[in-house]
Design a protein around this motif. Structure first.
Motif, mmCIF file in Angstrom:
data_model
loop_
_atom_site.group_PDB
_atom_site.id
_atom_site.type_symbol
_atom_site.label_atom_id
_atom_site.label_comp_id
_atom_site.label_asym_id
_atom_site.label_seq_id
_atom_site.Cartn_x
_atom_site.Cartn_y
_atom_site.Cartn_z
ATOM 1 N N SER A 56 -9.684 5.555 -3.837
ATOM 2 C CA SER A 56 -10.621 5.544 -4.965
ATOM 3 C C SER A 56 -11.655 4.446 -4.759
ATOM 4 O O SER A 56 -11.497 3.561 -3.906
ATOM 5 C CB SER A 56 -9.865 5.295 -6.268
ATOM 6 N N VAL A 57 -12.718 4.492 -5.553
ATOM 7 C CA VAL A 57 -13.730 3.432 -5.502
ATOM 8 C C VAL A 57 -13.082 2.087 -5.818
ATOM 9 O O VAL A 57 -13.351 1.072 -5.175
ATOM 10 C CB VAL A 57 -14.881 3.737 -6.481
ATOM 11 N N SER A 58 -12.195 2.079 -6.802
ATOM 12 C CA SER A 58 -11.494 0.848 -7.157
ATOM 13 C C SER A 58 -10.631 0.343 -6.006
ATOM 14 O O SER A 58 -10.599 -0.852 -5.708
ATOM 15 C CB SER A 58 -10.628 1.081 -8.394
ATOM 16 N N GLY A 59 -9.946 1.248 -5.331
ATOM 17 C CA GLY A 59 -9.109 0.863 -4.202
ATOM 18 C C GLY A 59 -9.916 0.266 -3.063
ATOM 19 O O GLY A 59 -9.506 -0.721 -2.445
ATOM 20 N N LEU A 60 -11.076 0.850 -2.797
ATOM 21 C CA LEU A 60 -11.941 0.321 -1.739
ATOM 22 C C LEU A 60 -12.431 -1.081 -2.084
ATOM 23 O O LEU A 60 -12.503 -1.959 -1.216
ATOM 24 C CB LEU A 60 -13.125 1.262 -1.516
ATOM 25 N N ARG A 61 -12.757 -1.285 -3.349
ATOM 26 C CA ARG A 61 -13.197 -2.621 -3.778
ATOM 27 C C ARG A 61 -12.076 -3.636 -3.658
ATOM 28 O O ARG A 61 -12.299 -4.781 -3.233
ATOM 29 C CB ARG A 61 -13.703 -2.550 -5.226
ATOM 30 N N SER A 79 -5.660 -3.996 10.567
ATOM 31 C CA SER A 79 -5.451 -2.696 9.961
ATOM 32 C C SER A 79 -5.550 -1.631 11.051
ATOM 33 O O SER A 79 -5.522 -1.963 12.246
ATOM 34 C CB SER A 79 -6.456 -2.454 8.825
ATOM 35 N N GLY A 80 -5.670 -0.363 10.643
ATOM 36 C CA GLY A 80 -5.549 0.724 11.600
ATOM 37 C C GLY A 80 -6.785 1.543 11.868
ATOM 38 O O GLY A 80 -6.683 2.619 12.459
ATOM 39 N N LEU A 81 -7.972 1.090 11.429
ATOM 40 C CA LEU A 81 -9.252 1.745 11.697
ATOM 41 C C LEU A 81 -9.367 3.120 11.031
ATOM 42 O O LEU A 81 -10.275 3.881 11.338
ATOM 43 C CB LEU A 81 -9.508 1.864 13.215
ATOM 44 N N ALA A 82 -8.461 3.440 10.132
ATOM 45 C CA ALA A 82 -8.510 4.752 9.481
ATOM 46 C C ALA A 82 -9.576 4.781 8.396
ATOM 47 O O ALA A 82 -10.140 3.755 8.014
ATOM 48 C CB ALA A 82 -7.137 5.079 8.879
ATOM 49 N N ARG A 83 -9.837 5.962 7.895
ATOM 50 C CA ARG A 83 -10.725 6.105 6.743
ATOM 51 C C ARG A 83 -10.100 5.411 5.535
ATOM 52 O O ARG A 83 -8.920 5.131 5.498
ATOM 53 C CB ARG A 83 -10.938 7.581 6.423
ATOM 54 N N GLY A 84 -10.894 5.176 4.523
ATOM 55 C CA GLY A 84 -10.373 4.653 3.271
ATOM 56 C C GLY A 84 -10.110 3.164 3.297
ATOM 57 O O GLY A 84 -10.971 2.374 3.668
ATOM 58 N N GLY A 159 2.731 -10.338 7.178
ATOM 59 C CA GLY A 159 2.960 -9.612 5.943
ATOM 60 C C GLY A 159 2.040 -8.415 5.874
ATOM 61 O O GLY A 159 1.007 -8.360 6.546
ATOM 62 N N VAL A 160 2.426 -7.439 5.070
ATOM 63 C CA VAL A 160 1.656 -6.206 4.907
ATOM 64 C C VAL A 160 1.315 -6.028 3.435
ATOM 65 O O VAL A 160 2.202 -6.066 2.576
ATOM 66 C CB VAL A 160 2.456 -4.980 5.403
ATOM 67 N N VAL A 161 0.029 -5.844 3.154
ATOM 68 C CA VAL A 161 -0.449 -5.594 1.792
ATOM 69 C C VAL A 161 -0.793 -4.116 1.684
ATOM 70 O O VAL A 161 -1.643 -3.614 2.434
ATOM 71 C CB VAL A 161 -1.698 -6.444 1.474
ATOM 72 N N VAL A 162 -0.147 -3.419 0.769
ATOM 73 C CA VAL A 162 -0.393 -1.989 0.577
ATOM 74 C C VAL A 162 -1.260 -1.795 -0.656
ATOM 75 O O VAL A 162 -0.889 -2.213 -1.759
ATOM 76 C CB VAL A 162 0.926 -1.204 0.437
ATOM 77 N N ILE A 163 -2.411 -1.172 -0.482
ATOM 78 C CA ILE A 163 -3.350 -0.911 -1.573
ATOM 79 C C ILE A 163 -3.550 0.599 -1.661
ATOM 80 O O ILE A 163 -4.134 1.202 -0.757
ATOM 81 C CB ILE A 163 -4.703 -1.605 -1.317
#
Length: 223
Positions: A56-61, A79-84, A159-163
């Motif tokens: 989402s737009v919020s997630g990208l921000r 990170s993994g260079l993926a979209r989003g 550490g890994v941050v999941v958004i």
């Protein structure tokens, strides 16, 4: 940066002193890795930011906010260079300028950009950070490559941050692998009716730390 010649792609064997020690925590550490960029970055403290490809737009921000906050504290954002979420995190660090670095672990050989629209982003990361892969040149994107990429992200990071992650998301694979190796796992909460929050909520139920700011991540990792 467009006129800067591409950096060479280095092949680093497991017995090379430049090989990242954290990869040895894997039950199947790669016998070699390829890196395009600054190999010295492999010794930096890294924190991964991962999440939905259809964010989402919020997630990208939020991805941009966390990436910049962590980078300003001296962390290498990986990170993994993926979209989003992945792409948003990489771009946010690059926007801070040359003193801020990001690394992308790729699910292809380093001579192939995936997704194709991230070719420019990949080139920028190779100049202002590093591209990393265990796959040889010429290896294209295959479904089996991306879980293997995720395990490298999990091993390299402190550490890994999941958004934003759905209940069945590749980001959850990264988070669970990280937890299995004793890395810290952080998850951002969301609305209970948002399918992109379901995976994050599941991680929190399983023991991931709920975080709302980069500062909370840094405090947990004692930066």
């Amino acid at each position: 940066m467009q006129n800067t010649p591409p950096r060479p792609i280095l092949q680093i064997q497991r017995n090379d002193r430049r090989y990242p020690a954290r990869l040895n925590d894997l039950y199947d550490p790669p016998s070699q890795i390829f890196i395009q960029g600054d190999a010295c970055l492999l010794t930096m403290p890294m924190i991964a930011i991962v999440g939905s490809r259809i964010a989402s737009v919020s997630g990208l921000r939020l991805a941009a906010c966390f990436a910049q906050g962590l980078s300003k504290a001296g962390v290498l954002v990986i990170s993994g260079l993926a979209r989003g979420i992945d792409g948003a995190a990489h771009r946010a660090v690059l926007e801070l300028g040359q003193d801020h670095l990001t690394a992308a672990v790729c699910g292809t050989g380093l001579d192939i950009a995936y997704p194709k629209e991230h070719l420019g982003l990949a080139r920028a990361i190779s100049q202002q950070g590093a591209l990393i892969s265990e796959l040889p040149l010429g290896a294209g994107p295959k479904p089996c490559h991306f879980p293997r990429r995720n395990r490298l992200i999990a091993a390299l990071a402190l550490g890994v941050v999941v958004i934003e992650a759905a209940e069945r998301s590749g980001s959850l694979i990264t988070a669970r692998l990280a937890a299995d190796m004793g890395r810290e796992v952080f998850a951002l909460p969301g609305a209970i009716n948002n399918p992109l929050s379901g995976g994050c909520h599941r991680l929190i139920q399983q023991g991931a730390k709920l975080v709302c700011s980069p500062k909370e991540v840094l405090e947990e990792l004692i930066f």
